[in-house]
Design an enzyme around this catalytic site. Structure first.
Site, PDB file in Angstrom:
ATOM      1  N   ARG A 256       0.768  -1.327   0.050  1.00 25.27           N
ATOM      2  CA  ARG A 256      -0.004  -0.266  -0.009  1.00 25.27           C
ATOM      3  C   ARG A 256       0.825   1.274   0.108  1.00 25.27           C
ATOM      4  NH1 ARG A 256      -2.684   0.667   5.265  1.00 25.27           N
ATOM      5  NH2 ARG A 256      -1.640   2.623   5.318  1.00 25.27           N
ATOM      6  N   HIS A 260      -3.983   4.677   4.234  1.00 26.26           N
ATOM      7  CA  HIS A 260      -4.967   3.760   3.934  1.00 26.26           C
ATOM      8  C   HIS A 260      -6.406   4.470   3.497  1.00 26.26           C
ATOM      9  CE1 HIS A 260      -8.255   0.872   5.323  1.00 26.26           C
ATOM     10  NE2 HIS A 260      -8.962   1.910   5.910  1.00 26.26           N
ATOM     11  N   TYR A 269       3.260   5.336  11.032  1.00 18.59           N
ATOM     12  CA  TYR A 269       3.277   3.952  11.439  1.00 18.59           C
ATOM     13  C   TYR A 269       4.151   3.080  10.405  1.00 18.59           C
ATOM     14  CZ  TYR A 269      -1.153   3.346   8.806  1.00 18.59           C
ATOM     15  OH  TYR A 269      -1.815   3.262   7.924  1.00 18.59           O
TER      16      TYR A 269
HETATM   17  C1  LIG Z   1     -16.429  -5.450   9.962  1.00 19.88           C
HETATM   18  C2  LIG Z   1     -15.476  -3.991   9.857  1.00 19.88           C
HETATM   19  N1  LIG Z   1     -14.665  -3.959  10.927  1.00 19.88           N
HETATM   20  C3  LIG Z   1     -13.803  -2.950  10.974  1.00 19.88           C
HETATM   21  C4  LIG Z   1     -13.508  -1.902  10.042  1.00 19.88           C
HETATM   22  C5  LIG Z   1     -12.856  -0.754  10.063  1.00 19.88           C
HETATM   23  N2  LIG Z   1     -11.808  -0.955   8.916  1.00 19.88           N
HETATM   24  C6  LIG Z   1     -11.974  -0.182   7.887  1.00 19.88           C
HETATM   25  S1  LIG Z   1     -10.614  -0.811   6.797  1.00 19.88           S
HETATM   26  C7  LIG Z   1      -9.965  -1.628   7.882  1.00 19.88           C
HETATM   27  C8  LIG Z   1      -8.713  -2.400   7.511  1.00 19.88           C
HETATM   28  C9  LIG Z   1      -8.912  -3.415   6.542  1.00 19.88           C
HETATM   29  O1  LIG Z   1      -7.503  -3.834   6.200  1.00 19.88           O
HETATM   30  P1  LIG Z   1      -7.460  -4.937   4.819  1.00 19.88           P
HETATM   31  O2  LIG Z   1      -8.567  -5.706   4.959  1.00 19.88           O
HETATM   32  O3  LIG Z   1      -6.230  -5.527   4.864  1.00 19.88           O
HETATM   33  O4  LIG Z   1      -7.715  -3.933   3.701  1.00 19.88           O
HETATM   34  P2  LIG Z   1      -6.747  -2.741   3.011  1.00 19.88           P
HETATM   35  O5  LIG Z   1      -7.468  -1.672   3.564  1.00 19.88           O
HETATM   36  O6  LIG Z   1      -5.409  -2.779   3.511  1.00 19.88           O
HETATM   37  O7  LIG Z   1      -6.790  -2.886   1.633  1.00 19.88           O
HETATM   38  C10 LIG Z   1     -10.586  -1.842   9.034  1.00 19.88           C
HETATM   39  C11 LIG Z   1     -10.112  -2.706  10.511  1.00 19.88           C
HETATM   40  C12 LIG Z   1     -14.780  -2.136   9.014  1.00 19.88           C
HETATM   41  N3  LIG Z   1     -14.925  -1.403   7.909  1.00 19.88           N
HETATM   42  N4  LIG Z   1     -15.494  -3.304   9.073  1.00 19.88           N
END
Ligand SMILES: Cc1ncc(C[n+]2csc(CCOP(=O)(O)OP(=O)(O)O)c2C)c(N)n1
Length: 357
Positions: A256, A260, A269
């Site tokens: 990435r 985020h 971080y």
């Molecule tokens: C069920 C749920 N829990 C928490 C969140 C908050 N949240 C948004 S993005 C994220 C991290 C996701 O990381 P990843 O699956 O690795 O995907 P990336 O964003 O890195 O592409 C979190 C915890 C959410 N959107 N939905």
């Protein structure tokens, strides 16, 4: 003592980070127009991404999730799917969505908090962007079950991040997919970070791909920044599912190269040495080098593509900015077929307040 089961997790790469071929050219890559299409969609997506961040930074759009550095995964998905398949995206899948007919202005509207952004004007059967992590995996399993039940040669393709594979919804979805041999492909964009949680603190599993083994189907790793690998392997998995040979999990390794979302500050971080190391591995420059070396692309092609992409993105931005503002009631109206009683009341209060604002 006897070994009762053994498994392998393969890793596929065709184009290394310097744009050099590793081994043989994969079958699809003999088609030069396919290669150019993939290059163009990646450049268009990156142009869009930069503009979307600028719109958020200047207060013209809400939060936005960038795709910078991960374009090859999404570009390959959109290119490999057939129109009759169903795409179940998460929030970093623009290159696939554009190829599926979703307008750039609709994606901008979505991130601008406008529900019309999820009502794709192309009338596609694809699902809207899913923000609740991994819940889309169950939707995809459901879609795939419907295809199987109706005996239709169609495939559901779902995308999620590596962090999403820690969720119960993901495990339940791969379980049912493996049990019923559903025509679904799970694609994990392993960009190494789930907001501020690094991959090594996310799971004790050596690879994300091996999670599929427990569910009874093949899991594999690919270089997610190598468009030749993403397009070939994702395409093969989709066609395998179409033949009734069941699901596949593809762990696409990427990084990435952005916050985020625009609500985040990754410099707090992400170790900067790690980011610097990842930058040269991004997908577009290595592919461009390859195309130039193969004499499929030249400086003039590049110049006209850059102009064309800026023009398309500018038009989309103008379309988005000229959309009529939604009434406050839209917050309520898009979420339920029938509003629950307590929201009927809240809706009326919101409408009343809006008229006095
Ligand atoms: C069920 C749920 N829990 C928490 C969140 C908050 N949240 C948004 S993005 C994220 C991290 C996701 O990381 P990843 O699956 O690795 O995907 P990336 O964003 O890195 O592409 C979190 C915890 C959410 N959107 N939905």
């Amino acid at each position: 003592m006897a070994t009762v089961a053994q498994f392998d997790i393969t890793y596929t790469q065709f184009l290394n980070e310097h744009g050099k071929l590793v081994g043989q050219l994969p079958p699809f890559a003999h088609n030069h127009s396919a290669l150019k299409e993939l290059y163009k969609i990646m450049v268009l997506t990156r142009t869009f991404d930069k503009k979307a961040i600028a719109l958020q930074r200047t207060g013209k759009m809400g939060t936005y999730a960038p795709i910078n550095g991960q374009e090859a995964i999404s570009a390959a998905i959109g290119h490999a799917m057939r129109p009759e398949d169903v795409f179940v995206p998460y929030y970093r899948d623009y290159a696939a969505q554009f190829q599926r007919g979703v307008k750039m202005s609709e994606i901008l509207a979505f991130w601008g908090g406008d529900e019309r952004g999820s009502q794709f004007s192309c009338n596609s059967k694809d699902l809207p962007i899913c923000v609740p992590i991994a819940s889309q995996c169950l939707h995809a399993a459901g879609v795939a079950f419907a295809f199987q039940y109706r005996n239709q040669p169609r495939v559901a393709v779902v995308c999620l991040g590596e962090g999403g594979t820690s969720e119960g919804d993901f495990y339940e979805a791969i379980n049912v997919a493996g049990t019923w041999k559903l025509p679904v492909v799970f694609i994990v964009n392993n960009n190494q970070w789930a907001i501020s949680v690094p991959r090594d603190q996310q799971t004790g599993s050596q690879t994300i791909a091996q999670k599929a083994i427990a569910a009874g189907f093949t899991g594999m790793q690919i270089d997610g920044n190598d468009i030749l690998a993403t397009r070939q392997v994702i395409g093969d998995a989709i066609e395998k599912a179409r033949r009734g040979e069941g699901p596949t999990l593809i762990e696409a390794l990427s990084y990435r190269l952005s916050d985020h979302t625009t609500a985040d500050d990754a410099t707090r971080y992400q170790p900067c040495q790690e980011v610097e190391k990842a930058k040269p591995k991004e997908p577009i420059s290595r592919f461009k080098e390859f195309l130039i070396e193969q004499k499929i692309w030249d400086a003039q092609d590049e110049e006209s593509l850059v102009i064309q992409c800026s023009k398309e993105v500018e038009e989309a931005v103008n379309e988005y900015l000229s959309m009529e503002t939604q009434p406050i009631s839209s917050i309520f109206d898009y979420h339920y077929a029938e509003l629950p009683e307590y929201l009927v009341e809240q809706r009326a209060i919101a409408m009343e307040e809006a008229t006095h604002a």
